[in-house]
Scaffold this active site. Structure first.
Site: not given
Length: 540
Positions: A36, A406
């Site tokens: 919104s 990672g």
């Protein structure tokens, strides 16, 4: 033109000024998942800027990251409020570690109700993504938004590149603002000549030099230069630990291999060299503890990096802060012709044999044979990376991408962004079953757009890296390592993709061939032997 980069023309809306800036910066796509607080920005969306819908904010950032790497221009992301930024933080961190230029915007509640702690507001929005963005702001006035976005772009694109963040209240978009004209900002940083002369002299006099190349070389589009330097220096070439790009052709006769992220194993690999030059990488990225004998003084160490922070944390040797092209160009000119014999490169193992259950090595070798010329590989198979490095030699420039952080959940959406940025060639995403489930919804975006993407899921029914680490660390009865019962074919088909499962070695070749040739997005799930891979030697 007036001062401060603003034109003398009449004012426009903040939204119009922002869209015009994007066009000036060559940004033709916006990645997002709408909410919104973003609707005023998205209303009456222009035809010349493609809105790429992701089904979750982390996927939006991952797609923008892949697209930015493919195009070498900043990706633009529009997130939904503080909650959307929270969903995306993992891949924002990955973009930071990847040094990928992104301009990330997020909606904020209307300024008039911010003091009331309104629904969807963020009290300190600009602090949320720190410290993993290079610049973060919520402008003090609506009319300051376009200039903030311009600064975010210039900062994101300045080496070392990285993500930036702008929080924008919902009612700012319709506010009047002066247009902001795009400027030229140089991005190359030249090296200090004295330091480069010292490096060239050291390379000329070394008996056994080694070059350690990292992702900064490929990011800079300087792989060909890197090859010319290596050939003139007659030095062995290694890849830095956890390199997220391919910065040297892995079939080149001087290519020596990949350095481990274990201090002891890395030191063992470099033990025979009297000079080590690290180019476009840290010195060094480690993953486990151990004694780093490489720092004990047996070898002289030089570093070329575009990241002052990486230079500051280097424990020994000489660091030269510069971007790759000026530094490598100068080094090539300064290097004397070497009388050393060219070093021998690594010896590749023989092709693995087919077997059932299907060995992952056989899959990786078969995939390497099946990938078309010019294809790019986006990878997220941490437990199988050593086998991949043996059986899938990459060609060099723009051929290989993975995450530097990672953190899982990056490579599938990044492959979607890569396919958007390279529509004339095939993108291949090689991903583990555990990794795939972090951002599986990215398949929907690829399928909707019929992108030239082949996703190969290595299904070993669990978190292979964690299985390996549990053995290395000698811990037992660890919960949460097994992942039985995930049907990737049904998941992919449910999102509109072509998909097939392979359980026998005899089925693999044809399945990969069809997946690579499919006119759109295809997924190949390969059920492999669940044997635990060895990531680090026990003694280290």
């Amino acid at each position: 033109m007036a001062k401060n980069g603003k034109t003398g023309s009449k004012s426009v809306t903040v939204k119009q000024a922002t869209l015009d800036l994007l066009r000036s910066f060559g940004i033709d796509r916006v990645f997002g998942n709408p909410g919104s607080t973003e609707l005023p920005f998205l209303s009456d969306w222009p035809d010349d800027i493609d809105y790429v819908l992701a089904l979750q904010e982390a996927s939006a950032v991952g797609m923008a990251d892949g697209y930015a790497q493919a195009t070498r221009n900043a990706g633009f992301v529009n997130l939904h409020s503080a909650a959307g930024v929270g969903n995306a933080l993992g891949n924002i961190y990955t973009a930071h570690r990847n040094q990928t230029p992104l301009v990330i915007t997020a909606g904020q509640q209307a300024r008039s109700i911010l003091p009331l702690q309104a629904f969807l507001y963020a009290e300190r929005a600009s602090e949320f993504p720190r410290p993993y963005v290079k610049y973060s702001v919520e402008p003090a006035r609506p009319e300051d938004v376009p200039a903030a976005i311009a600064r975010a772009y210039y900062t994101a694109m300045q080496p070392p590149c990285g993500p930036t963040f702008v929080s924008i209240p919902i009612d700012d978009w319709a506010h009047a603002a002066a247009p902001v004209e795009a400027r030229k900002v140089s991005r190359e940083i030249g090296p200090q000549p004295d330091a480069m002369q010292a490096l060239a002299k050291a390379l000329g006099s070394a008996k056994h030099p080694a070059l350690v190349v990292g992702p900064g070389v490929d990011r800079a589009g300087a792989v060909d230069l890197m090859v010319r330097v290596a050939e003139k220096a007659k030095a062995s070439v290694w890849v830095s630990p956890f390199s997220a790009r391919c910065s040297f052709p892995e079939r080149h006769p001087q290519f020596a291999g990949f350095l481990h992220a274990s201090p002891a194993q890395l030191s063992d690999a470099l033990r025979g060299y009297d000079l080590v030059v690290v180019i476009g990488a840290p010195v060094f990225t480690f993953h486990v503890e151990g004694h780093a004998a490489i720092f004990d003084g047996g070898a002289t160490i030089f570093q070329i990096t575009d990241d002052p922070d990486a230079a500051a944390v280097t424990p020994v040797g000489t660091s030269i802060v510069a971007t790759m092209k000026p530094a490598l160009t100068m080094l090539l000119e300064l290097l004397p012709e070497s009388k050393r014999a060219a070093p021998k490169g690594r010896t590749l193992p023989p092709a693995p044999q087919a077997a059932d259950p299907l060995p992952v090595e056989f899959l990786l070798h078969s995939l390497s044979q099946a990938m078309p010329d010019g294809a790019s590989l986006v990878e997220e198979v941490p437990s199988h990376r050593p086998a991949m490095q043996k059986f899938m030699p990459m060609r060099g420039q723009d051929s290989f991408y993975t995450m530097s952080s990672g953190g899982l959940g990056y490579s599938l959406p990044a492959a979607v962004g890569m396919a958007l940025g390279k529509p004339s060639s095939r993108t291949v995403c090689l991903i583990g079953d555990g990794s795939a489930m972090y951002s599986i919804q990215a398949l929907w975006t690829a399928a909707q757009r019929k992108l030239p993407l082949t996703v190969v899921v290595i299904n070993n029914s669990g978190y292979g890296a964690m299985r390996s680490f549990s053995q290395v660390m000698q811990v037992r009865n660890v919960p949460g390592l097994e992942l039985p019962g995930i049907d990737f074919v049904r998941l992919a088909e449910g999102m509109g993709c072509h998909a097939v499962r392979v359980t026998k070695a005899a089925e693999l070749g044809e399945a990969l061939k069809r997946g690579m040739a499919y006119a759109g997005t295809s997924l190949v799930e390969v059920v492999v032997d669940s044997a635990v891979p060895v990531l680090y030697g026990q003694k280290h």
